[in-house]
Design a protein around this motif. Structure first.
Motif, PDB file in Angstrom:
ATOM      1  N   ASP A 201       0.847  -1.193   0.000  1.00 36.91           N
ATOM      2  CA  ASP A 201       0.000   0.000   0.000  1.00 36.91           C
ATOM      3  C   ASP A 201       0.885   1.246   0.000  1.00 36.91           C
ATOM      4  O   ASP A 201       1.788   1.371   0.835  1.00 36.91           O
ATOM      5  CB  ASP A 201      -0.884  -0.021   1.261  1.00 36.91           C
ATOM      6  CG  ASP A 201      -1.928   1.096   1.288  1.00 36.91           C
ATOM      7  OD1 ASP A 201      -1.703   2.140   0.649  1.00 36.91           O
ATOM      8  OD2 ASP A 201      -2.949   0.931   1.971  1.00 36.91           O
TER       9      ASP A 201
ATOM     10  N   GLN B 215      -7.131  -2.678 -12.696  1.00 39.37           N
ATOM     11  CA  GLN B 215      -5.902  -2.528 -11.911  1.00 39.37           C
ATOM     12  C   GLN B 215      -5.186  -3.866 -11.765  1.00 39.37           C
ATOM     13  O   GLN B 215      -3.957  -3.951 -11.901  1.00 39.37           O
ATOM     14  CB  GLN B 215      -6.256  -1.943 -10.542  1.00 39.37           C
ATOM     15  CG  GLN B 215      -5.068  -1.576  -9.668  1.00 39.37           C
ATOM     16  CD  GLN B 215      -5.490  -0.978  -8.325  1.00 39.37           C
ATOM     17  OE1 GLN B 215      -6.656  -1.078  -7.925  1.00 39.37           O
ATOM     18  NE2 GLN B 215      -4.558  -0.359  -7.616  1.00 39.37           N
TER      19      GLN B 215
ATOM     20  N   ASN C   1      -1.810   1.952  -5.220  1.00 41.66           N
ATOM     21  CA  ASN C   1      -2.711   2.965  -4.683  1.00 41.66           C
ATOM     22  C   ASN C   1      -4.101   2.364  -4.526  1.00 41.66           C
ATOM     23  O   ASN C   1      -4.666   1.814  -5.477  1.00 41.66           O
ATOM     24  CB  ASN C   1      -2.755   4.183  -5.605  1.00 41.66           C
ATOM     25  CG  ASN C   1      -3.614   5.280  -4.997  1.00 41.66           C
ATOM     26  OD1 ASN C   1      -4.826   5.305  -5.156  1.00 41.66           O
ATOM     27  ND2 ASN C   1      -2.985   6.181  -4.266  1.00 41.66           N
ATOM     28  N   VAL C   2      -4.626   2.450  -3.315  1.00 44.72           N
ATOM     29  CA  VAL C   2      -5.965   1.913  -3.057  1.00 44.72           C
ATOM     30  C   VAL C   2      -6.888   3.016  -2.524  1.00 44.72           C
ATOM     31  O   VAL C   2      -7.777   2.754  -1.726  1.00 44.72           O
ATOM     32  CB  VAL C   2      -5.925   0.688  -2.094  1.00 44.72           C
ATOM     33  CG1 VAL C   2      -5.324  -0.521  -2.784  1.00 44.72           C
ATOM     34  CG2 VAL C   2      -5.138   1.003  -0.823  1.00 44.72           C
ATOM     35  N   ASP C   3      -6.652   4.253  -2.992  1.00 44.36           N
ATOM     36  CA  ASP C   3      -7.576   5.344  -2.634  1.00 44.36           C
ATOM     37  C   ASP C   3      -8.980   5.016  -3.127  1.00 44.36           C
ATOM     38  O   ASP C   3      -9.976   5.386  -2.509  1.00 44.36           O
ATOM     39  CB  ASP C   3      -7.109   6.669  -3.251  1.00 44.36           C
ATOM     40  CG  ASP C   3      -5.835   7.190  -2.583  1.00 44.36           C
ATOM     41  OD1 ASP C   3      -5.498   6.678  -1.499  1.00 44.36           O
ATOM     42  OD2 ASP C   3      -5.192   8.083  -3.155  1.00 44.36           O
ATOM     43  N   ASP C   4      -9.038   4.331  -4.289  1.00 41.86           N
ATOM     44  CA  ASP C   4     -10.320   3.826  -4.804  1.00 41.86           C
ATOM     45  C   ASP C   4     -10.363   2.324  -4.593  1.00 41.86           C
ATOM     46  O   ASP C   4      -9.327   1.679  -4.386  1.00 41.86           O
ATOM     47  CB  ASP C   4     -10.465   4.147  -6.298  1.00 41.86           C
ATOM     48  CG  ASP C   4     -10.447   5.653  -6.555  1.00 41.86           C
ATOM     49  OD1 ASP C   4     -11.067   6.391  -5.765  1.00 41.86           O
ATOM     50  OD2 ASP C   4      -9.796   6.088  -7.521  1.00 41.86           O
ATOM     51  N   GLU C   5     -11.558   1.762  -4.676  1.00 41.27           N
ATOM     52  CA  GLU C   5     -11.694   0.309  -4.545  1.00 41.27           C
ATOM     53  C   GLU C   5     -10.895  -0.401  -5.637  1.00 41.27           C
ATOM     54  O   GLU C   5     -10.818   0.089  -6.774  1.00 41.27           O
ATOM     55  CB  GLU C   5     -13.183  -0.075  -4.669  1.00 41.27           C
ATOM     56  CG  GLU C   5     -14.037   0.370  -3.495  1.00 41.27           C
ATOM     57  CD  GLU C   5     -13.947  -0.581  -2.315  1.00 41.27           C
ATOM     58  OE1 GLU C   5     -14.805  -1.446  -2.174  1.00 41.27           O
ATOM     59  OE2 GLU C   5     -12.991  -0.453  -1.519  1.00 41.27           O
ATOM     60  N   PRO C   6     -10.285  -1.563  -5.350  1.00 42.47           N
ATOM     61  CA  PRO C   6      -9.530  -2.290  -6.379  1.00 42.47           C
ATOM     62  C   PRO C   6     -10.431  -2.665  -7.559  1.00 42.47           C
ATOM     63  O   PRO C   6     -11.603  -3.011  -7.359  1.00 42.47           O
ATOM     64  CB  PRO C   6      -9.050  -3.555  -5.663  1.00 42.47           C
ATOM     65  CG  PRO C   6      -9.222  -3.297  -4.221  1.00 42.47           C
ATOM     66  CD  PRO C   6     -10.300  -2.284  -4.070  1.00 42.47           C
TER      67      PRO C   6
ATOM     68  N   LEU D  16      -5.787  -7.307  -3.831  1.00 37.80           N
ATOM     69  CA  LEU D  16      -4.989  -7.164  -5.061  1.00 37.80           C
ATOM     70  C   LEU D  16      -3.939  -8.270  -5.151  1.00 37.80           C
ATOM     71  O   LEU D  16      -3.737  -8.860  -6.215  1.00 37.80           O
ATOM     72  CB  LEU D  16      -4.297  -5.799  -5.096  1.00 37.80           C
ATOM     73  CG  LEU D  16      -5.151  -4.591  -5.493  1.00 37.80           C
ATOM     74  CD1 LEU D  16      -4.353  -3.305  -5.323  1.00 37.80           C
ATOM     75  CD2 LEU D  16      -5.653  -4.707  -6.936  1.00 37.80           C
TER      76      LEU D  16
ATOM     77  N   HIS E 258     -15.356   3.289  -0.181  1.00 39.13           N
ATOM     78  CA  HIS E 258     -14.553   2.172   0.292  1.00 39.13           C
ATOM     79  C   HIS E 258     -15.409   1.234   1.130  1.00 39.13           C
ATOM     80  O   HIS E 258     -16.376   1.650   1.757  1.00 39.13           O
ATOM     81  CB  HIS E 258     -13.358   2.682   1.106  1.00 39.13           C
ATOM     82  CG  HIS E 258     -12.079   2.645   0.342  1.00 39.13           C
ATOM     83  ND1 HIS E 258     -11.083   1.742   0.599  1.00 39.13           N
ATOM     84  CD2 HIS E 258     -11.647   3.395  -0.702  1.00 39.13           C
ATOM     85  CE1 HIS E 258     -10.080   1.933  -0.239  1.00 39.13           C
ATOM     86  NE2 HIS E 258     -10.395   2.936  -1.044  1.00 39.13           N
TER      87      HIS E 258
ATOM     88  N   SER F 129      -7.891  -4.000   0.812  1.00 41.02           N
ATOM     89  CA  SER F 129      -7.819  -3.781  -0.636  1.00 41.02           C
ATOM     90  C   SER F 129      -6.489  -4.265  -1.200  1.00 41.02           C
ATOM     91  O   SER F 129      -6.434  -4.887  -2.265  1.00 41.02           O
ATOM     92  CB  SER F 129      -8.005  -2.298  -0.961  1.00 41.02           C
ATOM     93  OG  SER F 129      -9.315  -1.874  -0.637  1.00 41.02           O
ATOM     94  N   THR F 130      -5.397  -3.986  -0.485  1.00 42.06           N
ATOM     95  CA  THR F 130      -4.074  -4.427  -0.937  1.00 42.06           C
ATOM     96  C   THR F 130      -3.975  -5.948  -0.875  1.00 42.06           C
ATOM     97  O   THR F 130      -3.418  -6.585  -1.782  1.00 42.06           O
ATOM     98  CB  THR F 130      -2.971  -3.786  -0.073  1.00 42.06           C
ATOM     99  OG1 THR F 130      -3.162  -2.372  -0.064  1.00 42.06           O
ATOM    100  CG2 THR F 130      -1.596  -4.107  -0.611  1.00 42.06           C
TER     101      THR F 130
END
Length: 356
Positions: A42, A75, A66-71, A105, A271, A101-102
């Motif tokens: 992250d 991505q 970057n996980v400012d937005d949902e995965p 991913l 989120h 989120s990370t």
């Protein structure tokens, strides 16, 4: 009747300071001199003390995500291509270091390195055909249960839905509660409430059984110690609550809150943690006791949720959210049981969204 035969994380390390074991774990996977590891970290940790502790070798691939937005599936596909182009061979392990989120991913990339096509093809249940690359989850925020679950939740071209598979489950997790120190209060609360809500939905659902109940009840007790009693060991307790909440839903299912939250996340980009809190706050008809406790915890930690975010949205935007939420069949089956389709109407869901 069919019984679930589900996979658990086979190896786990727990304890304050246990992050130091990562290098030893990875050395067991490195067999050849050119074997490499992919670290998905992250980007909130970039240029911070934790970044310097990541055991990256000179020929490894470190990617700050970057996980400012949902995965998203997009991505995941871009990350997969980046890994495939890196060394002309597959990595021996993929590590996710960050929040849910990370971790999702990392799970998704480890799957897509061994399964052809784009990740959107695999949104659903048991569509993955080939085992994933070895993958390790290390949470730095607690609550999502992503470290324990068999899903990697992604926003795709059509909907928000997980890559649900036994192959998704991490091969190894490291639960070091020192890593969650310093998380901002709002994020700590929203992510922790994801865990609390897992337990409420599991305990109130039609899929409930003694396996799920045992984990959910203990997880819920730990959540109360963390969010009401402010226990001195709250970081350790929340990390275990997160894992046990994830284990509870592994043998049952989430419910109405997650279904509504998926609609909010997919259409408005909220989120998962805050999306769950926004949804749960209007679900007292479904979960009266759980919502009452949630509001007590919210007040104790001075959390102020945004209000009226859906009140004046165009009808077509609400309709999109309703469609995503209505498509979560197994979740509604856990709420109502057989015949849920008659109860989960557009009118009922529209009414809920308009109150958020």
């Amino acid at each position: 009747m069919s019984f679930k035969n589900f996979k658990c994380v086979p190896k786990m390390i727990f304890g304050r300071g246990s992050f130091i074991e990562l290098d030893t774990v990875l050395n067991e996977e490195r067999k050849e001199t050119d074997d490499f590891v992919v670290f998905l970290v992250d980007d909130v940790h970039q240029n911070k003390p934790l970044a310097e502790r990541v055991p990256v070798k000179s020929h490894d691939l470190l990617i700050y995500v970057n996980v400012d937005d949902e995965p998203t599936t997009q991505q995941v596909d871009a990350l997969t291509e980046q890994v495939q182009a890196f060394a002309g061979k597959l990595p021996v392990s993929v590590i996710g270091l960050g929040g849910g989120s990370t971790l999702d991913l990392a799970k998704a990339v480890s799957l897509m390195l061994t399964n052809p096509g784009g990740s959107a093809m695999y949104q659903g249940w048991d569509l993955i055909k080939n085992p994933a690359i070895h993958h390790i989850g290390i949470p730095t925020v607690s609550g999502t249960g992503a470290e324990a679950s068999r899903t990697a939740v992604l926003c795709g071209p059509v909907r928000k839905l997980g890559l649900n598979s036994d192959y998704t489950v991490f091969d190894q997790i490291i639960m070091d509660s020192e890593l969650i120190a310093g998380v901002p209060t709002d994020q700590w609360f929203y992510t922790g409430m994801d865990c609390f809500i897992h337990c409420v939905e599991s305990l109130e659902g039609t899929y409930l059984n003694e396996f799920a109940k045992a984990f959910a009840e203990k997880s819920m007790d730990l959540c109360r110690e963390v969010f009401i009693e402010d226990h001195i060991e709250k970081d350790d307790k929340l990390m275990m609550a997160s894992y046990m909440g994830g284990m509870s839903i592994a043998y049952s299912q989430v419910g109405a809150c997650h279904a509504v939250s998926y609609g909010l996340g997919y259409v408005l980009g909220y989120h998962h943690g805050i999306g769950n809190c926004l949804a749960f706050d209007v679900l007292e008809e479904f979960y009266p006791q759980g919502v009452a406790e949630f509001r007590e915890m919210k007040a104790k930690h001075n959390i102020v949720l945004p209000k009226g975010i859906c009140k004046d949205l165009p009808d077509e935007t609400i309709a999109k959210m309703v469609a995503v939420t209505k498509s979560m069949g197994p979740l509604w089956d856990n709420v109502y049981g057989e015949g849920w389709e008659e109860k989960v109407t557009d009118e009922m869901l529209t009414g809920l969204f308009r109150r958020i």
